[in-house]
Design an enzyme around this catalytic site. Sequence first.
Site, PDB file in Angstrom:
ATOM      1  N   LYS A 156      82.615 107.096  47.765  1.00 22.86           N
ATOM      2  CA  LYS A 156      83.880 106.935  48.500  1.00 22.86           C
ATOM      3  C   LYS A 156      84.990 107.533  47.644  1.00 22.86           C
ATOM      4  O   LYS A 156      85.735 106.808  46.965  1.00 22.86           O
ATOM      5  CB  LYS A 156      84.143 105.458  48.804  1.00 22.86           C
ATOM      6  CG  LYS A 156      83.388 104.968  50.031  1.00 22.86           C
ATOM      7  CD  LYS A 156      83.644 103.512  50.324  1.00 22.86           C
ATOM      8  CE  LYS A 156      84.933 103.253  51.052  1.00 22.86           C
ATOM      9  NZ  LYS A 156      84.951 103.684  52.463  1.00 22.86           N
TER      10      LYS A 156
HETATM   11  N1  PMP Z   1      81.210 106.619  56.305  1.00 22.46           N
HETATM   12  C1  PMP Z   1      82.442 106.740  55.766  1.00 22.46           C
HETATM   13  C2  PMP Z   1      82.990 108.100  55.540  1.00 22.46           C
HETATM   14  C3  PMP Z   1      83.173 105.600  55.443  1.00 22.46           C
HETATM   15  O1  PMP Z   1      84.395 105.706  54.898  1.00 22.46           O
HETATM   16  C4  PMP Z   1      82.626 104.323  55.706  1.00 22.46           C
HETATM   17  C5  PMP Z   1      83.416 103.081  55.403  1.00 22.46           C
HETATM   18  N2  PMP Z   1      83.212 102.626  54.110  1.00 22.46           N
HETATM   19  C6  PMP Z   1      81.323 104.246  56.240  1.00 22.46           C
HETATM   20  C7  PMP Z   1      80.660 105.419  56.531  1.00 22.46           C
HETATM   21  C8  PMP Z   1      80.654 102.929  56.461  1.00 22.46           C
HETATM   22  O2  PMP Z   1      80.217 102.414  55.231  1.00 22.46           O
HETATM   23  P1  PMP Z   1      80.073 100.848  54.976  1.00 22.46           P
HETATM   24  O3  PMP Z   1      79.203 100.330  56.018  1.00 22.46           O
HETATM   25  O4  PMP Z   1      79.454 100.750  53.636  1.00 22.46           O
HETATM   26  O5  PMP Z   1      81.438 100.285  55.030  1.00 22.46           O
END
Ligand code: PMP
Length: 308
Positions: A156
Amino acid sequence: MQTKYAFFEGKIVPIDQAKVSVMTHAMHYGTACFGGIRAYWNEEEEQLYIFRLQEHIARFLTSTRLLLMDVSHSPEKLSATILELLRCEGFREDTYVRPLAYKADLRIGVKLHGMTDEVTIFATPFGRYIDKEEGADVCVSTWRRVDDNAIPARGKIAGAYVNSALVKSEALMDGYDEAIVLDQHGHVSEGSAENLFMVRNGKLVTPAITSNILEGITRRTIMELAAAELGIETEEREIDRTELYVCDELFFCGTGVQVAAIATVDRRPVGSGKIGPITTQIRDLYFDVVKGRVEKYRAWNTPVYTEA
Ligand code: PMP
């Protein structure tokens, strides 16, 4: 309720004291990475439950590795700090926790190594991320997902969210609720800030982690819940754009978006055009689990206000 505190430069301080200089490296070059964690208010138990805290911390630390960061905080220390911060805030509603690691040096010059890395954390009350969770209208973005050889999507990474912002603004300005992004090869990757599942012939299909997606914790949760509770396995494979037009059900998932059904793609109805049966089952199960209502999955719920 408003955010009152932040963990900043090693301690919890009033939020208005958590400030960085305009010269901060991360402000200029996007050299930061973050996490996004939800804590759910369980009214019956008067308890705030953080969902899959350990997994979120592990992924946060993975993102810091990609940026050659040396954060001196152990997973245990990060988790204790998040709990302490939430106890200071005292929220009695659904909350979002945002840990952020950033290159804190006050200097010009693009690089990752040999820098000072800081961690800050704050929390804020948080409701829905997409208004139309029961059936969003989405398009296929004209933008492509950042490639692993450009900026790794599995972390991220702050700078990479310019890609997400381009995608999201284009979709909203064109009258859609969200967009689905293709990778450099034209296969489906994910949404601007959420992973994607498709239902075809009673099976769940989702892009593999090599499709320039974030390795989502909600994605993994849904795969686990679908297999264990609904007896539905998930196929991880490349998805073509036109499969989106002919599939039975489609939904986004993520910490922010939770589970959100997609009603149309490029103005074409998905299945019946209404939230489908498998999406509904997964969504209901997911909300029960995150709120701490399913005994079997209680290990995923970290209580804030009492010891486990
Ligand atoms: N893809 C992106 C680009 C994101 O920013 C997120 C949010 N964190 C997700 C997928 C979903 O990830 P998670 O389930 O770990 O929040």
